[in-house]
Scaffold this motif. Structure first.
Motif, PDB file in Angstrom:
ATOM      1  N   THR A  61       5.240  -9.334   1.150  1.00 25.55           N
ATOM      2  CA  THR A  61       5.201  -8.169   2.034  1.00 25.55           C
ATOM      3  C   THR A  61       4.094  -7.228   1.578  1.00 25.55           C
ATOM      4  O   THR A  61       3.961  -6.954   0.386  1.00 25.55           O
ATOM      5  N   VAL A  62       3.324  -6.733   2.535  1.00 22.08           N
ATOM      6  CA  VAL A  62       2.246  -5.788   2.245  1.00 22.08           C
ATOM      7  C   VAL A  62       2.324  -4.648   3.253  1.00 22.08           C
ATOM      8  O   VAL A  62       2.493  -4.889   4.452  1.00 22.08           O
ATOM      9  N   VAL A  63       2.218  -3.428   2.762  1.00 18.51           N
ATOM     10  CA  VAL A  63       2.088  -2.275   3.639  1.00 18.51           C
ATOM     11  C   VAL A  63       0.599  -1.923   3.641  1.00 18.51           C
ATOM     12  O   VAL A  63       0.028  -1.604   2.593  1.00 18.51           O
ATOM     13  N   LEU A  64      -0.011  -2.053   4.808  1.00 18.46           N
ATOM     14  CA  LEU A  64      -1.428  -1.728   4.952  1.00 18.46           C
ATOM     15  C   LEU A  64      -1.572  -0.273   5.369  1.00 18.46           C
ATOM     16  O   LEU A  64      -0.894   0.176   6.301  1.00 18.46           O
ATOM     17  N   LEU A  65      -2.435   0.440   4.679  1.00 20.42           N
ATOM     18  CA  LEU A  65      -2.709   1.837   5.002  1.00 20.42           C
ATOM     19  C   LEU A  65      -4.070   1.950   5.662  1.00 20.42           C
ATOM     20  O   LEU A  65      -5.023   1.269   5.263  1.00 20.42           O
ATOM     21  N   ALA A  66      -4.166   2.828   6.639  1.00 15.10           N
ATOM     22  CA  ALA A  66      -5.445   3.163   7.266  1.00 15.10           C
ATOM     23  C   ALA A  66      -5.755   4.608   6.894  1.00 15.10           C
ATOM     24  O   ALA A  66      -4.919   5.499   7.097  1.00 15.10           O
ATOM     25  N   GLU A  67      -6.936   4.810   6.332  1.00 15.28           N
ATOM     26  CA  GLU A  67      -7.350   6.157   5.928  1.00 15.28           C
ATOM     27  C   GLU A  67      -8.639   6.522   6.655  1.00 15.28           C
ATOM     28  O   GLU A  67      -9.533   5.699   6.796  1.00 15.28           O
ATOM     29  N   LEU A  68      -8.691   7.749   7.096  1.00 15.69           N
ATOM     30  CA  LEU A  68      -9.859   8.291   7.768  1.00 15.69           C
ATOM     31  C   LEU A  68     -10.376   9.431   6.906  1.00 15.69           C
ATOM     32  O   LEU A  68      -9.680  10.427   6.716  1.00 15.69           O
ATOM     33  N   ASP A  69     -11.546   9.222   6.345  1.00 21.36           N
ATOM     34  CA  ASP A  69     -12.116  10.202   5.411  1.00 21.36           C
ATOM     35  C   ASP A  69     -11.125  10.549   4.293  1.00 21.36           C
ATOM     36  O   ASP A  69     -10.964  11.706   3.917  1.00 21.36           O
ATOM     37  N   GLY A  70     -10.414   9.531   3.782  1.00 23.68           N
ATOM     38  CA  GLY A  70      -9.499   9.712   2.669  1.00 23.68           C
ATOM     39  C   GLY A  70      -8.109  10.194   3.043  1.00 23.68           C
ATOM     40  O   GLY A  70      -7.244  10.308   2.181  1.00 23.68           O
TER      41      GLY A  70
END
Length: 175
Positions: A61-70
């Motif tokens: 299982t992986v939780v993918l994070l999306a970051e915009l300018d940190g």
């Protein structure tokens, strides 16, 4: 926006911010700014730090994070399931919904499960009463299977239902 958008797997240090993001996307007043809210169907929490920590520790299982300018702006969970993968806990910050961020996160999840696990399909479950959300997934290649599973009434970990007829439908997409 996409040029500044980066993806990475979540770590234990991300749990507090992750819990806040997921809650803001699904429940309570903050969620009603966006179009993906469940607040009209469910009260209570969507998740908690303990559940998120257990998810992060689960094998395959992986939780993918999306970051915009940190800044954490979106996330999803993918779970390895032969021959495919399960997609869930998809959350986009309500004030940023409708601008293509969700499409980018879904595309990254598909890329990830194909490249890391050689997945050939992606499956998920959606509350059947969320027709607008199901239509969004259908426009992205998911198909309704007609396979229903009951909502876990009485288990507040999933929320407190506001109606007696909630159920989940399985959606599938070939990759």
């Amino acid at each position: 926006m996409a040029a500044d958008l980066t993806f990475r797997p979540a770590t234990a240090a991300d749990v507090p911010a992750l819990a806040e993001l997921v809650e803001s996307a699904y429940r309570g007043e903050a969620s009603q700014v966006g179009w993906t809210t469940e607040a009209h169907l469910l009260d209570g929490q969507r998740t908690d730090p303990e559940t998120l920590a257990a998810t992060l520790a689960a094998p395959g299982t992986v939780v993918l994070l999306a970051e915009l300018d940190g800044l954490l702006v979106a996330c999803c969970t993918v779970e390895q399931r032969t021959p495919g993968a399960y997609f869930g806990m998809f959350s986009v910050r309500p004030t940023l919904q409708g601008g293509g961020l969700g499409k980018a996160v879904l595309a990254e999840a598909e890329r990830y499960v194909r490249s890391e696990w050689a997945a050939t399909e992606l499956e998920m479950t959606v509350i059947v009463q969320r027709e607008e959300l199901i239509a969004w997934y259908e426009r992205r290649g998911f198909r309704r299977t007609g396979e229903l599973s009951p909502f876990p009434y009485g288990n507040e970990r999933f929320g407190m239902p506001k109606r007696p007829d909630l159920a989940f439908e399985k959606l599938v997409k070939a990759l």
